[in-house]
Design an enzyme around this catalytic site. Structure first.
Site, PDB file in Angstrom:
ATOM      1  N   ASN A 206      31.653  26.727  35.113  1.00  0.00           N
ATOM      2  CA  ASN A 206      30.519  26.885  36.023  1.00  0.00           C
ATOM      3  C   ASN A 206      30.286  25.692  36.919  1.00  0.00           C
ATOM      4  O   ASN A 206      29.632  25.801  37.958  1.00  0.00           O
ATOM      5  CB  ASN A 206      29.269  27.222  35.216  1.00  0.00           C
ATOM      6  CG  ASN A 206      29.278  28.674  34.782  1.00  0.00           C
ATOM      7  OD1 ASN A 206      29.014  29.562  35.577  1.00  0.00           O
ATOM      8  ND2 ASN A 206      29.613  28.923  33.528  1.00  0.00           N
TER       9      ASN A 206
ATOM     10  N   LYS B 164      32.723  44.632  33.823  1.00  0.00           N
ATOM     11  CA  LYS B 164      33.060  43.233  34.022  1.00  0.00           C
ATOM     12  C   LYS B 164      31.822  42.421  33.696  1.00  0.00           C
ATOM     13  O   LYS B 164      30.682  42.869  33.861  1.00  0.00           O
ATOM     14  CB  LYS B 164      33.551  42.947  35.440  1.00  0.00           C
ATOM     15  CG  LYS B 164      32.551  43.136  36.561  1.00  0.00           C
ATOM     16  CD  LYS B 164      31.542  42.023  36.818  1.00  0.00           C
ATOM     17  CE  LYS B 164      32.189  40.661  36.930  1.00  0.00           C
ATOM     18  NZ  LYS B 164      31.113  39.600  37.156  1.00  0.00           N
TER      19      LYS B 164
ATOM     20  N   GLU C 160      31.904  33.045  29.309  1.00  0.00           N
ATOM     21  CA  GLU C 160      32.735  32.003  29.903  1.00  0.00           C
ATOM     22  C   GLU C 160      32.978  30.860  28.929  1.00  0.00           C
ATOM     23  O   GLU C 160      32.041  30.204  28.475  1.00  0.00           O
ATOM     24  CB  GLU C 160      32.069  31.489  31.182  1.00  0.00           C
ATOM     25  CG  GLU C 160      32.135  32.512  32.291  1.00  0.00           C
ATOM     26  CD  GLU C 160      31.267  32.181  33.484  1.00  0.00           C
ATOM     27  OE1 GLU C 160      31.514  32.766  34.549  1.00  0.00           O
ATOM     28  OE2 GLU C 160      30.347  31.365  33.347  1.00  0.00           O
TER      29      GLU C 160
ATOM     30  N   THR D 176      35.745  38.790  37.658  1.00  0.00           N
ATOM     31  CA  THR D 176      35.565  37.482  38.298  1.00  0.00           C
ATOM     32  C   THR D 176      36.083  36.413  37.333  1.00  0.00           C
ATOM     33  O   THR D 176      37.277  36.155  37.287  1.00  0.00           O
ATOM     34  CB  THR D 176      34.103  37.239  38.699  1.00  0.00           C
ATOM     35  OG1 THR D 176      33.242  37.499  37.583  1.00  0.00           O
ATOM     36  CG2 THR D 176      33.699  38.131  39.859  1.00  0.00           C
TER      37      THR D 176
ATOM     38  N   THR E  50      24.965  39.395  34.831  1.00  0.00           N
ATOM     39  CA  THR E  50      26.020  39.452  35.841  1.00  0.00           C
ATOM     40  C   THR E  50      27.083  40.341  35.290  1.00  0.00           C
ATOM     41  O   THR E  50      28.035  39.893  34.691  1.00  0.00           O
ATOM     42  CB  THR E  50      26.638  38.101  36.160  1.00  0.00           C
ATOM     43  OG1 THR E  50      25.667  37.317  36.782  1.00  0.00           O
ATOM     44  CG2 THR E  50      27.772  38.232  37.146  1.00  0.00           C
TER      45      THR E  50
END
Length: 406
Positions: free
Chosen positions: A401, A182, A279, A156, A193
């Site tokens: 985000n 992932k 991220e 993602t 996640t």
């Protein structure tokens, strides 16, 4: 039998163990990137799984848990990215079962041998027409490129693929264990996640495999944090198809430690890769804690430190602010004696037995500029030892985000 040293091997991936194939395609769930993947064993494999602790669990988890816990065997797993199929009610459950049935039909196997995994935006009903088309497009094979396609299709917000492979010896036979994962944000395992898929050609029954995976998860996948959020979709699944031809493994097997260690190293590599790819992250942070009253408390403290937003931003800003570290130790809820705490960053001592130590700001800035930063905490109250991994917190994390659904 003497312990055989584990060997990590390059240019291998999820299809490298005997009897595994994979594929990944772009079917239209996402606009421009691969978004549908399949992983297949030539024969039904023993399976183990660990799943998110979030009370809100996505539809695919229901399906996959049934395969893991009721069937005890898995021959394939169908995976999509771009849509989590979470918080989608009865329609989401129906869609997850339809994905299972379509994949089984494509492969000519029973649906109860097929797991389902999804990752992406929460709360949107799955677009099933692209999924149906995509499943027909999937042509799994054992080429390295197909394993790469699989690894790409499950991503993602990840910036890199996450693959690792180890080789060990069981009954004088070569056994391969490979993993693909992932995960980038909304990472606070138990689970996170993240999706993790591990394949091996070792022969082992599902009960023993589950025992090993559960223990290993506590010191690997459950020892990473990016942002403190626990997702709805996360799972790690291990498939062991037995095609290496060894006698079935159990803790009583003379080569059990070889298998267990190789499996742990695969899990640890994937966990650290996820933490490193947080991220917007620029640095991997490793926290080692020793001298706690137990290993569990050591891991708890380590995870509290690496999860502290103030510690993470200090590392990003190359600020040797050890006060943020000791504060996190203090509020971790673990047993501490402030007068016994020692803290080091990258080998440079900041605090020793509770007393501040003079240090060179210039030296610490250079340490904190590195892509990997190690924080060491000694508590002096016991023999507990543990690790946790995370990443720095950057401007880019907020940007990514803030616009995730855009």
């Amino acid at each position: 039998m003497a312990m055989i040293e584990m060997k990590q091997i390059q240019n291998k991936n999820i299809v490298s163990p005997r009897g595994f194939t994979a594929a990944g395609v772009q079917c239209g769930i996402k606009k421009h990137k691969k978004d549908l993947a399949i992983l297949v064993s030539d024969v039904p494999a023993s399976v183990a799984g660990v799943f998110t602790t979030n009370a809100v669990q996505a539809a695919p988890l229901k399906v996959t848990k049934e395969v893991v816990y009721n069937t005890g065997k898995m021959q394939a797993v169908i995976v999509n990215s771009g849509n989590a199929n979470a918080c989608t009610g009865k329609q989401g459950i129906a869609d997850a079962y339809e994905m299972q049935a379509l994949a089984a039909q494509k492969l000519g196997i029973e649906p109860y041998l097929v797991g389902v995994a999804s990752t992406g935006v929460i709360g949107e009903v799955m677009k099933m027409e692209p999924v149906k088309k995509g499943i027909e497009m999937l042509v799994p094979d054992a080429e390295l490129e197909s394993g790469i396609d699989f690894a790409q299709a499950i991503l993602t917000t990840d910036t890199v693929m996450k693959n690792t492979t180890y080789i060990t010896t069981i009954d004088d036979r070569e056994v391969i264990i490979s993993g693909t994962a992932k995960g980038s944000g909304m990472i606070e395992p138990n689970m996170a996640t993240m999706l993790g898929f591990i394949t091996t050609d070792a022969a082992i029954e599902s009960a023993e495999l589950q025992q090993a995976l559960s223990a290993i998860t506590n010191v690997t996948f459950n020892a990473i944090t990016v942002d403190g959020d626990t997702s709805t979709n996360d799972m790690v699944v291990v498939m062991a198809n037995g095609l290496a031809g060894n006698t079935p493994l159990s803790p009583a097997h003379p080569d059990w430690e070889n298998f267990y260690t190789a499996l742990r190293l695969v899990a640890e590599d994937l966990a650290k890769s996820i933490a490193r790819d947080g991220e917007g992250a620029t640095k991997l942070i490793e926290v080692e804690v020793e001298g706690a009253v137990s290993n569990e408390e050591a891991r708890k403290i380590a995870k509290t430190v690496v999860g502290s937003p103030l510690v993470k931003t200090a590392v990003f800003g190359c600020d040797a602010n050890w006060g943020r570290i000791i504060a996190a130790v203090g509020y971790s809820g673990a047993t501490v004696d402030p007068g016994s705490i020692t803290i080091k960053i990258g080998g440079a001592t900041m605090v020793e037995n509770g007393e501040p130590i003079s240090f060179s700001e210039e030296e610490l800035i250079e340490i904190l500029k590195q892509q990997e930063v190690k924080i060491y905490v000694s508590l002096g109250v016991g023999k507990g030892h543990g690790f946790a991994w995370g990443c720095d917190l950057t401007y880019d994390y907020v940007q990514i985000n803030a616009s995730y659904r855009s």
